[in-house]
Scaffold this active site. Sequence first.
Site, PDB file in Angstrom:
ATOM      1  N   LYS A  52       3.017 -10.064   7.908  1.00  0.00           N
ATOM      2  CA  LYS A  52       4.065  -9.317   8.601  1.00  0.00           C
ATOM      3  C   LYS A  52       3.741  -9.178  10.080  1.00  0.00           C
ATOM      4  O   LYS A  52       4.626  -9.281  10.939  1.00  0.00           O
ATOM      5  CB  LYS A  52       4.250  -7.949   7.940  1.00  0.00           C
ATOM      6  CG  LYS A  52       4.879  -8.042   6.552  1.00  0.00           C
ATOM      7  CD  LYS A  52       4.745  -6.758   5.768  1.00  0.00           C
ATOM      8  CE  LYS A  52       5.282  -6.924   4.342  1.00  0.00           C
ATOM      9  NZ  LYS A  52       5.040  -5.753   3.484  1.00  0.00           N
ATOM     10  N   GLN A  96       2.227   0.068   3.607  1.00  0.00           N
ATOM     11  CA  GLN A  96       2.074  -0.952   2.578  1.00  0.00           C
ATOM     12  C   GLN A  96       1.761  -0.310   1.227  1.00  0.00           C
ATOM     13  O   GLN A  96       0.841   0.488   1.108  1.00  0.00           O
ATOM     14  CB  GLN A  96       0.959  -1.929   2.966  1.00  0.00           C
ATOM     15  CG  GLN A  96       0.764  -3.063   1.985  1.00  0.00           C
ATOM     16  CD  GLN A  96       1.967  -3.994   1.894  1.00  0.00           C
ATOM     17  OE1 GLN A  96       2.557  -4.361   2.905  1.00  0.00           O
ATOM     18  NE2 GLN A  96       2.337  -4.372   0.685  1.00  0.00           N
ATOM     19  N   ASP A 119      12.106  -0.073   5.789  1.00  0.00           N
ATOM     20  CA  ASP A 119      12.179  -0.523   4.396  1.00  0.00           C
ATOM     21  C   ASP A 119      13.449  -0.018   3.717  1.00  0.00           C
ATOM     22  O   ASP A 119      13.892  -0.574   2.712  1.00  0.00           O
ATOM     23  CB  ASP A 119      10.965  -0.022   3.604  1.00  0.00           C
ATOM     24  CG  ASP A 119       9.838  -1.050   3.558  1.00  0.00           C
ATOM     25  OD1 ASP A 119      10.131  -2.240   3.676  1.00  0.00           O
ATOM     26  OD2 ASP A 119       8.684  -0.637   3.403  1.00  0.00           O
TER      27      ASP A 119
END
Length: 298
Positions: A52, A96, A119
């Site tokens: 990422k 994460q 997210d």
Amino acid sequence: MSETIDGESVAADVRADVAECVETLREEGVVPGLATVLMKADPASETYVSMKQRDCEEVGIEGIHVEIDADAPAEELYETIDDLNERDDVHGILVQMPVPDHVNKRKVLRRIAPEKDVDGFHPENVGRLVAGDARFKPCTPHGIQKLLAAYDVETAGADAVVVGRSDIVGKPMANLLLQKAPQGNATVTVCHSRTENLAEKTRNADVVVAAAGIPEFIDGDMIAEGATVIDVGINRVEVEGEGDETELVGDVDYESAKGVAGKITPVPGGVGPMTRAMLLYNTVKAAGEQGGVDVELP
């Protein structure tokens, strides 16, 4: 023979659009920033985070990475999120998953400021998605919508079956498919571990989204001729007769399904690249909104 849906190619197009928007933002004095937070010593998580961060670098997004010892008190993670919420150079925050057992996952998701929740998992953002006014669409379902659009898959009036009911994929995917919007307007059935006669339901679907987390759970006998099959699963399994060697497989038995489906995503190279690309998309969208700059994201 099925048409293979090339997620790498569609993701490259998304990244190109994102890079253009990054240039627009930078010209207006806004440098998009994504913070990733890692609190678990897990090789897979470390790999995901590094990928990422590399993606950010490629499109011009500033990556900020914070690592917290897995044995540290949960409060250290919460305070880290609070600090990132206050930083003007951070427009998106991604913690994460999974986090250590002593950390409350729901508390983590609620701690991230909704406008920085790229997210799309904060309850406020989930509510907006369900109401049809999404701030950020969760990355994997949104990426799937992009794939469906790129391959001219008609969802309006179609019967769609989502296999899986997770907060990350199954539930938001079902919501997006049924909404009165492009790549929506479908009649949606959500199936899960308690569903009876699963094969009967999937065989009647024009679109099947497999997100159960079970290796090769759906085979060609469970798919209608010509259906579109989207395989979200990423499962590492041992290669039979090859000792410790492993391979990645999806939730769909690709070999038996590809002779039946009209269009199908491979694993790897299907949905996975889109999930990462849509994280960049959401970060740029967040930067534009927080910086007061209009960016044209398709």
